[in-house]
Design a protein around this motif. Sequence first.
Motif, PDB file in Angstrom:
ATOM      1  N   ARG A   1      24.465  16.056  19.635  1.00 50.35           N
ATOM      2  CA  ARG A   1      24.200  15.098  20.744  1.00 50.35           C
ATOM      3  C   ARG A   1      25.095  14.110  20.779  1.00 50.35           C
ATOM      4  O   ARG A   1      25.370  13.406  21.839  1.00 50.35           O
ATOM      5  CB  ARG A   1      22.834  14.529  20.066  1.00 50.35           C
ATOM      6  N   ASP A   2      25.994  13.853  19.936  1.00 54.97           N
ATOM      7  CA  ASP A   2      27.222  12.772  19.958  1.00 54.97           C
ATOM      8  C   ASP A   2      28.283  13.408  20.295  1.00 54.97           C
ATOM      9  O   ASP A   2      29.454  12.810  19.913  1.00 54.97           O
ATOM     10  CB  ASP A   2      27.072  12.138  18.238  1.00 54.97           C
ATOM     11  N   GLU A   3      28.473  14.500  20.870  1.00 50.76           N
ATOM     12  CA  GLU A   3      29.626  15.063  21.282  1.00 50.76           C
ATOM     13  C   GLU A   3      29.945  15.136  22.958  1.00 50.76           C
ATOM     14  O   GLU A   3      28.849  14.814  23.660  1.00 50.76           O
ATOM     15  CB  GLU A   3      29.802  16.437  20.732  1.00 50.76           C
ATOM     16  N   VAL A   4      31.025  15.281  23.471  1.00 45.43           N
ATOM     17  CA  VAL A   4      31.275  15.407  24.647  1.00 45.43           C
ATOM     18  C   VAL A   4      30.806  16.655  25.331  1.00 45.43           C
ATOM     19  O   VAL A   4      30.997  17.593  24.847  1.00 45.43           O
ATOM     20  CB  VAL A   4      32.722  15.283  24.853  1.00 45.43           C
TER      21      VAL A   4
ATOM     22  N   ASP B   1      43.936  19.804  18.801  1.00 44.91           N
ATOM     23  CA  ASP B   1      42.981  20.369  19.877  1.00 44.91           C
ATOM     24  C   ASP B   1      42.307  18.805  20.337  1.00 44.91           C
ATOM     25  O   ASP B   1      41.672  18.136  19.497  1.00 44.91           O
ATOM     26  CB  ASP B   1      41.806  21.005  19.001  1.00 44.91           C
ATOM     27  N   HIS B   2      42.470  18.554  21.676  1.00 42.24           N
ATOM     28  CA  HIS B   2      41.971  17.238  22.073  1.00 42.24           C
ATOM     29  C   HIS B   2      40.289  17.108  22.001  1.00 42.24           C
ATOM     30  O   HIS B   2      39.951  15.976  21.727  1.00 42.24           O
ATOM     31  CB  HIS B   2      42.362  17.218  23.597  1.00 42.24           C
ATOM     32  N   ARG B   3      39.935  18.223  22.345  1.00 41.77           N
ATOM     33  CA  ARG B   3      38.287  18.041  22.459  1.00 41.77           C
ATOM     34  C   ARG B   3      37.703  17.681  21.080  1.00 41.77           C
ATOM     35  O   ARG B   3      36.792  16.936  20.922  1.00 41.77           O
ATOM     36  CB  ARG B   3      37.676  19.234  23.047  1.00 41.77           C
ATOM     37  N   GLN B   4      38.500  18.407  20.002  1.00 40.58           N
ATOM     38  CA  GLN B   4      37.895  18.014  18.399  1.00 40.58           C
ATOM     39  C   GLN B   4      37.946  16.574  18.257  1.00 40.58           C
ATOM     40  O   GLN B   4      37.192  15.951  17.667  1.00 40.58           O
ATOM     41  CB  GLN B   4      38.353  19.115  17.573  1.00 40.58           C
TER      42      GLN B   4
END
Length: 297
Positions: A3-6, A30-33
């Motif tokens: 829930r608290d992720e992009v 890793d940008h997303r991480q």
Amino acid sequence: MRRDEVTDAAWERIAPLSPVSAGRGDRWKDHRQVLNAIVWKLRTGAPWRDIPDRYGSWKTAHERLRRWSADGTWDRILDHVQVHDDAIGEIEWTFHVDSTVVRAHQHAAGARKPGTAKKGALGRPRGPGIAIPAVAGEAIGRSRGGLSSKIHLAVDGRGRPMAVRLTEGQAGDNPQLLPLLDDVRVARPGRGRPRKRPDRVVADKAYSHLSTRIALRRRGIAVTIPERSDQLARRAAKGSAGGRPPAFDAAIYRQRNLVERCFNRLKQFRAIATRYAKRAVLYRALLTLAATLIWLT
């Protein structure tokens, strides 16, 4: 995906704007991480060291926030989202302006004050690759509630953030109105200048100053701001010499709650509702990221 992720849809819009190289031939982790780590911190307000291990090192997340603040990456991401929505007609160019005070936690105090610091509001960087200047006092002042910062916000006709500025908690609202509007620059697809001026500005009595009305009129911006009681009494005392009251549309003014609702959405992020960051540039970076997430949801 938690829930608290992009979300996947949000990341698809953000990913192309992420820098490829970290400098000296190195590549970013890793940008997303790392972005998910920053978003987790933004939503919870927890200390950096408490970021879960699944997001990697907390130092990497903190350093990414700092470096992307200095090179203007966060602002470019928000700009890109606004440009995309403006191109498909999603931005309503009636701006609602207001401010809110946020309490500064004791962890936000004690930042070293550079000798070359500038005094004033912290707004949008003036160009890509230019570090944001430090602010004297790191935009922390004293209001009735103690140590605090003030967020100045302009939202569009759909209640989404167009520009945000940060000042000390005791700073006045009206002096930040024109600089806040100056921070708006929505580029157009293809050639042409970016759009900067809204069709109308809606604000409360704190912005009811003659100089402000004149400045907005010169820019060709319509104004919906009620007069203060002392201004009404002063004109009444002058009789016919007091002139006509400024135009005011009560129906339009009733939509001013859009900016209040946007503040409520921003303060759902606990790192925004209470300021824990010592550096104003980092707190503003979190504000910009929160504003971007509002646009993407």
